[in-house]
Motif scaffolding. Structure first.
Motif, PDB file in Angstrom:
ATOM      1  N   UNK A 158       0.792  -1.142   0.006  1.00  0.00           N
ATOM      2  CA  UNK A 158       0.038   0.063   0.204  1.00  0.00           C
ATOM      3  C   UNK A 158       0.877   1.193   0.182  1.00  0.00           C
ATOM      4  N   UNK A 159       1.806   1.253   1.081  1.00  0.00           N
ATOM      5  CA  UNK A 159       2.744   2.461   0.822  1.00  0.00           C
ATOM      6  C   UNK A 159       3.370   2.452  -0.314  1.00  0.00           C
ATOM      7  N   UNK A 160       3.934   1.725  -0.864  1.00  0.00           N
ATOM      8  CA  UNK A 160       4.907   1.840  -2.283  1.00  0.00           C
ATOM      9  C   UNK A 160       3.907   2.129  -3.234  1.00  0.00           C
ATOM     10  N   UNK A 161       2.582   1.869  -3.483  1.00  0.00           N
ATOM     11  CA  UNK A 161       1.676   2.141  -4.347  1.00  0.00           C
ATOM     12  C   UNK A 161       1.201   3.689  -4.251  1.00  0.00           C
ATOM     13  N   UNK A 162       1.167   4.024  -2.945  1.00  0.00           N
ATOM     14  CA  UNK A 162       0.790   5.580  -2.840  1.00  0.00           C
ATOM     15  C   UNK A 162       2.224   6.653  -3.101  1.00  0.00           C
ATOM     16  N   UNK A 163       3.093   5.796  -2.743  1.00  0.00           N
ATOM     17  CA  UNK A 163       4.383   6.766  -3.138  1.00  0.00           C
ATOM     18  C   UNK A 163       4.587   6.952  -4.632  1.00  0.00           C
ATOM     19  N   UNK A 164       4.244   5.587  -5.426  1.00  0.00           N
ATOM     20  CA  UNK A 164       4.554   5.862  -6.701  1.00  0.00           C
ATOM     21  C   UNK A 164       3.519   6.800  -7.434  1.00  0.00           C
ATOM     22  N   UNK A 165       2.336   6.779  -6.869  1.00  0.00           N
ATOM     23  CA  UNK A 165       1.122   7.488  -7.465  1.00  0.00           C
ATOM     24  C   UNK A 165       1.535   8.957  -7.373  1.00  0.00           C
ATOM     25  N   UNK A 166       2.145   9.410  -6.331  1.00  0.00           N
ATOM     26  CA  UNK A 166       2.290  10.735  -5.844  1.00  0.00           C
ATOM     27  C   UNK A 166       3.875  11.064  -6.162  1.00  0.00           C
ATOM     28  N   UNK A 167       4.321  11.678  -7.418  1.00  0.00           N
ATOM     29  CA  UNK A 167       5.591  11.995  -7.750  1.00  0.00           C
ATOM     30  C   UNK A 167       6.294  12.828  -6.520  1.00  0.00           C
ATOM     31  N   UNK A 168       5.342  13.737  -5.997  1.00  0.00           N
ATOM     32  CA  UNK A 168       5.935  14.834  -5.218  1.00  0.00           C
ATOM     33  C   UNK A 168       6.265  14.168  -3.888  1.00  0.00           C
ATOM     34  N   UNK A 169       5.991  12.613  -3.660  1.00  0.00           N
ATOM     35  CA  UNK A 169       6.530  12.318  -2.388  1.00  0.00           C
ATOM     36  C   UNK A 169       7.944  12.243  -2.349  1.00  0.00           C
ATOM     37  N   UNK A 170       8.672  12.296  -3.201  1.00  0.00           N
ATOM     38  CA  UNK A 170      10.232  12.475  -3.317  1.00  0.00           C
ATOM     39  C   UNK A 170      10.929  11.164  -2.921  1.00  0.00           C
ATOM     40  N   UNK A 171      10.351  10.072  -2.872  1.00  0.00           N
ATOM     41  CA  UNK A 171      10.971   8.837  -2.762  1.00  0.00           C
ATOM     42  C   UNK A 171      11.213   7.805  -3.727  1.00  0.00           C
ATOM     43  N   UNK A 172      12.424   7.250  -3.889  1.00  0.00           N
ATOM     44  CA  UNK A 172      12.722   6.313  -4.817  1.00  0.00           C
ATOM     45  C   UNK A 172      12.960   4.934  -4.153  1.00  0.00           C
ATOM     46  N   UNK A 173      11.981   4.093  -4.010  1.00  0.00           N
ATOM     47  CA  UNK A 173      12.130   2.527  -3.313  1.00  0.00           C
ATOM     48  C   UNK A 173      13.071   1.618  -3.775  1.00  0.00           C
ATOM     49  N   UNK A 174      14.067   1.512  -3.109  1.00  0.00           N
ATOM     50  CA  UNK A 174      15.263   0.592  -3.442  1.00  0.00           C
ATOM     51  C   UNK A 174      15.100  -0.589  -2.733  1.00  0.00           C
ATOM     52  N   UNK A 175      14.322  -0.873  -1.883  1.00  0.00           N
ATOM     53  CA  UNK A 175      13.940  -2.203  -1.334  1.00  0.00           C
ATOM     54  C   UNK A 175      13.005  -2.303  -0.163  1.00  0.00           C
ATOM     55  N   UNK A 176      12.625  -3.438   0.046  1.00  0.00           N
ATOM     56  CA  UNK A 176      11.731  -3.822   1.127  1.00  0.00           C
ATOM     57  C   UNK A 176      12.388  -4.675   2.151  1.00  0.00           C
ATOM     58  N   UNK A 177      11.699  -4.522   3.431  1.00  0.00           N
ATOM     59  CA  UNK A 177      11.931  -5.417   4.396  1.00  0.00           C
ATOM     60  C   UNK A 177      10.650  -6.148   5.050  1.00  0.00           C
ATOM     61  N   UNK A 178      10.774  -7.378   5.081  1.00  0.00           N
ATOM     62  CA  UNK A 178       9.300  -8.015   5.640  1.00  0.00           C
ATOM     63  C   UNK A 178       9.623  -9.117   6.573  1.00  0.00           C
ATOM     64  N   UNK A 179       8.712  -9.211   7.161  1.00  0.00           N
ATOM     65  CA  UNK A 179       8.809 -10.592   8.263  1.00  0.00           C
ATOM     66  C   UNK A 179       9.591 -11.747   7.758  1.00  0.00           C
ATOM     67  N   UNK A 180      10.181 -12.264   8.481  1.00  0.00           N
ATOM     68  CA  UNK A 180      10.980 -13.906   8.176  1.00  0.00           C
ATOM     69  C   UNK A 180      10.048 -14.694   7.430  1.00  0.00           C
ATOM     70  N   UNK A 181      10.328 -15.207   6.143  1.00  0.00           N
ATOM     71  CA  UNK A 181       9.594 -16.165   5.707  1.00  0.00           C
ATOM     72  C   UNK A 181       8.375 -15.425   4.615  1.00  0.00           C
ATOM     73  N   UNK A 182       8.097 -14.432   4.732  1.00  0.00           N
ATOM     74  CA  UNK A 182       6.993 -13.607   3.908  1.00  0.00           C
ATOM     75  C   UNK A 182       7.773 -13.082   2.533  1.00  0.00           C
ATOM     76  N   UNK A 183       6.944 -13.173   1.505  1.00  0.00           N
ATOM     77  CA  UNK A 183       7.356 -12.637   0.026  1.00  0.00           C
ATOM     78  C   UNK A 183       6.382 -11.947  -0.647  1.00  0.00           C
TER      79      UNK A 183
END
Length: 474
Positions: A158-183
């Protein structure tokens, strides 16, 4: 990597702020005194007016910085930057006015009155120009903060989708960290977002990937302890810690923090639907709509003649819409459809392309040739200035719904009717008819609970830009 771009950009802002303030103070001084010398009395001592002007300029410049108008978190995002510039300028000039009164400084009112509006207008224009440049650079992939998003798969998505939708958010997502075992299979800007860490090794991953920010999405399994420990681990790394609040419909000005014996309490102001702020909004509506009707009268006459010549029927189209607290009113528009449009609607319902209770058809056969042009540039909406003047509508607000739409509202959607509908609003500056029903409702509810006069001015300005480059208008 660090935020080297941020330091460079803040240096540019600092330099241009200093130049703008110096120019404003100089123009005010020359306009009041010309090239000649001028003196004033300070506690019985004569002082050159150039010295006073220099002090005013320096204090103004320092206050602009003290109000953190160049903070990284404000750069190119929202209108908080503009609001801080305005607040800082009004604060220092108010403080100076009190000081001059107390110490009986015989300040020339002409200089004082001219310097503030000229300087403030120039500062806002300067910041707007820099912001345009910054957003242009960000659209090309530059001047972005590299970020890692942390949380459960659903919250990260959800957060990555919202950031991508609004270019003014000013972030480039270079990775994600999830709970052990999640994909999670996730793309950002056309590129897959790699899984760089589990929740136990986020700080190490941030260092390895040169992340400028770590964004915690929603509630982590460790709660406040996880965020605290992550903050400790990021100390000295150059990465900032950002928490994406679950208060999705609450704007920043309504949130206040108050520590009580080490317990950080978050106070959320409840929305108010009466009071002085609403009176100010009404006075603003009357002033602007009245002036607009007078100014646009000749243009209205030209449009009226064109409509008459284009197709049979009246110039105006009146339709019952639902306003504040469910009260209906006749909304006025320039007619953009054939005279039998209402009767022809039944035969088109099976072709509806709108979502939710809305009826929308991109190539609606009822629209006249001139009407298509009127709709494209929102000229058909201009007579609604009369509805604003009469108090049925406001300049900015939720979209005015039909009675048939309101009957199908879910319970929470009725909150749209807590304030007057608007001639323009969040829906118009974010895609108009291209918006889904859910997104339209979300934007309107956000506005209902978080509106401000400053925000209204920003929306009016963005409306002007949207109208000159129409998107989703049909």
């Amino acid at each position: 990597m660090g935020l080297a771009w941020s330091r460079r950009y803040r240096l540019l802002l600092t330099t241009s702020d200093a130049a703008v303030i110096a120019l404003a103070v100089t123009v005010a001084f020359l306009g009041r005194f010309g090239l000649g010398d001028a003196e004033l009395s300070v506690a019985g001592v004569s002082v050159q007016y150039q010295v006073v002007a220099l002090i005013v300029g320096l204090l103004w410049f320092v206050t602009i910085g003290a109000f953190r108008t160049r903070a990284t978190r404000m750069l190119g995002v929202g209108f908080a930057e503009y609001r801080s510039v305005v607040n800082a300028s009004l604060f220092i000039f108010g403080l100076l006015a009190i000081a001059f009164l107390i110490f009986q400084v015989q300040i020339a009112r002409g200089f004082f009155i001219v310097a503030l509006p000229i300087g403030l207008a120039a500062l806002l224009l300067e910041r707007w120009i820099w912001r345009r440049w910054l957003n242009h650079m960000r659209n090309d992939g530059h001047y972005l903060s590299r970020a890692i998003v942390v949380g459960s798969p659903a919250e990260v998505a959800y957060v990555v989708k919202q950031i991508e939708k609004k270019s003014g958010a000013a972030y480039s997502i270079v990775g994600m960290a999830l709970p052990e075992g999640d994909h999670l299979a996730l793309d950002f800007a056309g590129e897959p977002v790699p899984l760089v860490s589990s929740l136990d090794h986020v700080a190490e991953a941030a260092h390895m990937h040169g992340a400028d920010a770590v964004i915690v999405a929603g509630e982590s399994s460790g709660g406040g302890t996880f965020i605290r420990d992550l903050g400790w681990a990021l100390e000295g790394s150059g990465s900032e810690l950002v928490v994406a609040s679950g208060l999705t419909n609450v704007a920043g000005p309504r949130i206040h923090f108050r520590p009580v014996e080490g317990l950080p309490l978050m106070h959320v102001e409840l929305p108010q639907f009466e009071g002085g702020k609403h009176l100010a909004k009404r006075l603003f509506d009357i002033a602007v709509s009245g002036a607009a009707l007078v100014f646009l009268a000749p243009f209205f006459a030209i449009v009226a003649v064109a409509i008459r010549r284009d197709s049979e029927g009246g110039v105006f189209f009146r339709q019952e819409r639902v306003g504040r607290n469910g009260e209906t009113f006749p909304m006025i528009k320039f007619r953009s459809m054939v005279q039998t449009a209402e009767a022809d609607l039944k035969g088109l319902l099976d072709q509806n392309e709108g979502s939710g209770p809305l009826f929308k058809l991109k190539h609606d056969p009822r629209i006249t040739r001139l009407g298509a042009m009127l709709r494209k540039y929102s000229i058909d909406e201009l007579p609604q200035f009369w509805n604003v003047l009469m108090g049925h509508m406001s300049l900015v607000g939720p979209r005015p719904p039909l009675e048939s739409e309101v009957k199908d509202y879910e319970k929470h959607v009725h909150r749209r009717l807590y304030i007057k509908p608007g001639l323009t609003g969040m829906w118009q500056v974010n895609g108009r008819s291209d918006l889904s029903w859910e997104e339209s409702v979300r934007l309107d509810l956000y506005y209902v609970e978080n509106w401000s006069l400053t925000g209204d001015l920003i929306i009016l300005w963005r409306t002007f830009k949207v109208v000159t480059n129409p998107v989703g208008a049909y």
